[in-house]
Design an enzyme around this catalytic site. Structure first.
Site, mmCIF file in Angstrom:
data_model
loop_
_atom_site.group_PDB
_atom_site.id
_atom_site.type_symbol
_atom_site.label_atom_id
_atom_site.label_comp_id
_atom_site.label_asym_id
_atom_site.label_seq_id
_atom_site.Cartn_x
_atom_site.Cartn_y
_atom_site.Cartn_z
ATOM 1 N N SER A 133 0.823 -1.211 0.000
ATOM 2 C CA SER A 133 0.000 0.000 0.000
ATOM 3 C C SER A 133 0.857 1.261 0.000
ATOM 4 O O SER A 133 0.329 2.364 -0.039
ATOM 5 C CB SER A 133 -0.918 -0.001 1.226
ATOM 6 O OG SER A 133 -0.156 -0.153 2.405
ATOM 7 N N GLU A 163 -5.477 -0.058 -7.327
ATOM 8 C CA GLU A 163 -4.438 0.836 -7.851
ATOM 9 C C GLU A 163 -3.382 -0.002 -8.573
ATOM 10 O O GLU A 163 -2.888 -0.976 -8.014
ATOM 11 C CB GLU A 163 -3.750 1.596 -6.710
ATOM 12 C CG GLU A 163 -4.579 2.694 -6.113
ATOM 13 C CD GLU A 163 -3.843 3.448 -5.013
ATOM 14 O OE1 GLU A 163 -3.913 4.676 -4.993
ATOM 15 O OE2 GLU A 163 -3.199 2.810 -4.152
ATOM 16 N N ASN A 209 -3.677 6.113 -0.309
ATOM 17 C CA ASN A 209 -3.080 6.272 1.022
ATOM 18 C C ASN A 209 -2.328 7.592 1.182
ATOM 19 O O ASN A 209 -2.182 8.089 2.302
ATOM 20 C CB ASN A 209 -2.174 5.085 1.351
ATOM 21 C CG ASN A 209 -3.001 3.873 1.746
ATOM 22 O OD1 ASN A 209 -4.130 4.011 2.188
ATOM 23 N ND2 ASN A 209 -2.446 2.693 1.572
#
Length: 293
Positions: A121, A154, A192
């Protein structure tokens, strides 16, 4: 040349890995699920069974379809078992050293044309790709949590990622019925990079005594129309994951606005990691969550 992905290997049978396995199998792909801890592999397979049972009880899928999905997921007890995979997705803990170690040993077991991906992430795709023997066949495929529910994925290209790798990954995500967005390889990517500083700011708001856990979460749910408050969301993500993403942002961009809140550090040091540890900004040990501050 773009490769059609029919068989997927997944490393890590935790919440993310088992969720990815479930959506891949539901899309008709064969799945090889690996974890170095045999108990975690069993737990991951059990959580997939539970997830499929919930879908059957809701009437979302039929019992026969549930059995078909489950039959496509096979345990892979070592990296050698991942040899037939067209694509291998690493979904281990959010720790760069752990991920690099996996990639450096994994590649010898794979076909030369197999694509390798990471579900990180926040960590640099270019740096992780350098730990493999195929940086041009390496890509970031970042699923959102919980994987069966969240629509977005993503896709992050490293500096060496070839167009064909990206196109194959994009087609794979479309096959899962999800929507992909392309992010450049900068710390924490898109979601994020925006979400975690907001959560960190909510923790600073608590730390500085501006509001209580309950008032901060209520304010953002009702004042910004968020489905859950930022502290509740932090507990759901895992406070250790929140901290590691903030550290990646802080170290990677060297800007003081990304400094992890000392209160977040303290909670992680206490082992209060959120829902998975039964305590975080809320205490989950009773029938209803109670704020811990």
């Amino acid at each position: 040349m773009d490769m059609e992905i029919k068989r997927v290997g997944i490393i890590g049978a935790g919440q993310m890995g088992s969720g990815i396995a479930q959506v891949c199998a539901a899309a008709g792909l064969d799945v090889l699920l690996n974890d170095r801890d045999p108990n975690r592999l069993e737990t991951g397979l059990s959580s997939i069974d539970a997830g499929l049972s919930r879908l059957v009880s809701k009437g979302t899928i039929e019992e026969i379809e549930s059995r078909e999905i489950r039959s496509r997921i096979k345990p892979a007890h070592g990296f050698a078992d991942l040899g037939p995979a067209d694509l291998v997705i690493e979904a281990a803990t959010e720790n760069e050293a752990t991920k690099r170690e996996i990639f450096s040993t994994l590649c010898a077991s794979l076909r030369p044309d197999a694509i390798v991906a990471t579900n990180t992430s926040s960590i640099s795709i270019t740096r992780l790709a350098a730990a493999t023997d195929r940086p041009e066949r390496f890509i970031g495929i970042h699923f959102m949590n919980p994987v069966p529910v969240m629509q977005l994925v993503e896709l992050i290209r490293g500096i060496a990622t070839e167009d064909s790798t990206y196109e194959s990954a994009k087609a794979f995500i479309a096959k899962l019925g999800k929507i992909s967005t392309m992010s450049e390889d900068f710390p924490a990517f898109i979601v994020n990079r925006i979400l975690l500083p907001m959560i960190n700011e909510a923790i600073y708001t608590l730390y500085e005594g501006v509001g209580s856990v309950e008032s901060i979460d209520t304010a953002m749910k009702l004042g910004a129309n968020h489905p859950m408050g930022p502290l509740q969301l932090a507990d759901f993500i895992g406070l250790d994951t929140c901290l590691s993403v903030m550290q990646v942002l802080y170290e990677g961009l060297a800007d003081s606005k990304y400094r992890p809140c000392p209160l977040l550090v303290k909670y992680v040091e206490a082992g209060w990691l959120g829902r998975k540890a039964k305590r975080g900004f809320y205490d989950y040990r009773g029938p209803t969550p109670i704020p811990t501050r």
